[in-house]
Design an enzyme around this catalytic site. Sequence first.
Site, PDB file in Angstrom:
ATOM      1  CB  SER A 102      -0.849   0.164   1.129  1.00  0.00           C
ATOM      2  OG  SER A 102      -2.087   0.959   1.098  1.00  0.00           O
ATOM      3  CG  ASP A 243      -2.464   4.008  -1.599  1.00  0.00           C
ATOM      4  OD1 ASP A 243      -3.357   3.672  -2.413  1.00  0.00           O
ATOM      5  OD2 ASP A 243      -2.494   3.478  -0.381  1.00  0.00           O
ATOM      6  CG  ASP A 245      -2.729  -0.577  -2.649  1.00  0.00           C
ATOM      7  OD1 ASP A 245      -2.658   0.534  -2.177  1.00  0.00           O
ATOM      8  OD2 ASP A 245      -3.527  -1.496  -1.978  1.00  0.00           O
ATOM      9  CG  ASP A 247      -5.864   0.918  -1.060  1.00  0.00           C
ATOM     10  OD1 ASP A 247      -5.265   1.572  -0.661  1.00  0.00           O
ATOM     11  OD2 ASP A 247      -6.100  -0.300  -0.132  1.00  0.00           O
TER      12      ASP A 247
END
Length: 450
Positions: A102, A243, A245, A247
């Site tokens: 992440s 960010d 990834d 999400d």
Amino acid sequence: MAGNYFGTDGIRGRANKFPMTAEIAMRVGMAAGLSFQRGSHRHRVVLGKDTRLSGYMIENAMVAGLCAAGMDVFLLGPIPTPAVAMLVRSLRADIGVMISASHNPYYDNGIKLFGPDGYKLSDEIEERIESMLDKDVELTLADSDGLGRAKRVDGVHDRYIEFAKRTLPRSMSLSGLRIVVDCANGAAYKVAPEALWELGAEVVAINIEPNGFNINKECGSTHPAGLQKKVHEVRADIGIALDGDADRVVIVDENGAIVDGDQIMAMIAESWHQSGRLAGGGVVSTVMSNLGLERFLGDMKLQLHRTKVGDRYVVEHMRAHGLNVGGEQSGHIVLSDFSTTGDGLVSALQVLACIKRQGRPVSELSKKFEPVPQLLKNVRIAGGKPLEEAPVKAAIEDARNRLGKAGRLVIRPSGTEPLIRVMAEGDDPQLVEAVVNDIVEVISETRSAA
């Protein structure tokens, strides 16, 4: 290898160190594959990753474990986490795997698992998989003629772009908006600029050149200074920071001010409430969300439901109580009409929809409430359980008494990093700062004495 593997968002740690080694990744693949084998059909897994160097190692180890369990693996390549959740359902897979840490630096990595319904796994299922990691699972693996295959799947970026675009009305165009999007040199470096451009916006994309080492490096939702500067430089209407990834999302208004997840939820909740779309009479967030959000929703006769930290727990509460807007102050926004998990791009599109419908700048639309003074500090620890030490307990109790009913105190270990997070909020900013500093000092002293 005994130990706890799963944290608040899957398994995460330093790449090539416990628990993020190739061996453990392979065993996670075996255990997850065996856990989701139901029926006599060929079993499928969709596997995506972000842009970290270690993604290659973890991906290949996971493929080995999943194929050994008899699972066919569809390799998606670098792609956002919410795209994996969507493609689990679209490709009729039994499991979704996202290899990502992440917002963490490149040297960390992680494994997130999704069920066939596109939702992150419950604690119970994670515990079942975890219990298998230290056992001799080789005894139950596939026979040599039942091994899985791995193949790369083409067109997955286009599938996700079309999915994201469909969350806006077909008649709505982003024409006339100049948007800066910061992709954090991460998983959305292709799809986010393309989706915004296809919707008609003038797009200025930054941090879209991943090299394995620069994901989240002084960019993205946790480091928005570069985006703020670019918004000023090109006189953009809005900045969007994702960010690694994709999400989570943070917005920057046309003046360069940051709009966090609490304000984004407030904006979307108000818009959906006015249009009759908001379900369940409220919004779900975590203990970290600002008291100002709770008061703002209360003024509209809406309730703020609080959960422990982690978008998975937000989603579980949303499903259990029939709500369709939830998220975290950090920018994980979950809109269950569209997605089963946090989706930075889709959430940003809903903010853009508010701009187009109301014809007002972000700076006006995002000022839904005045945040109650809030301070969060992190204390790095080397191990142990400092929150169980008597001096720390006494300091926390004293802080609660000083804040009384005029504030809140949240102290918790991070589920993804070796940190203790200390947060306080209240109408008296000096008192908030004092209680946080006092607790941080006691935790630091306890850590030093250990």
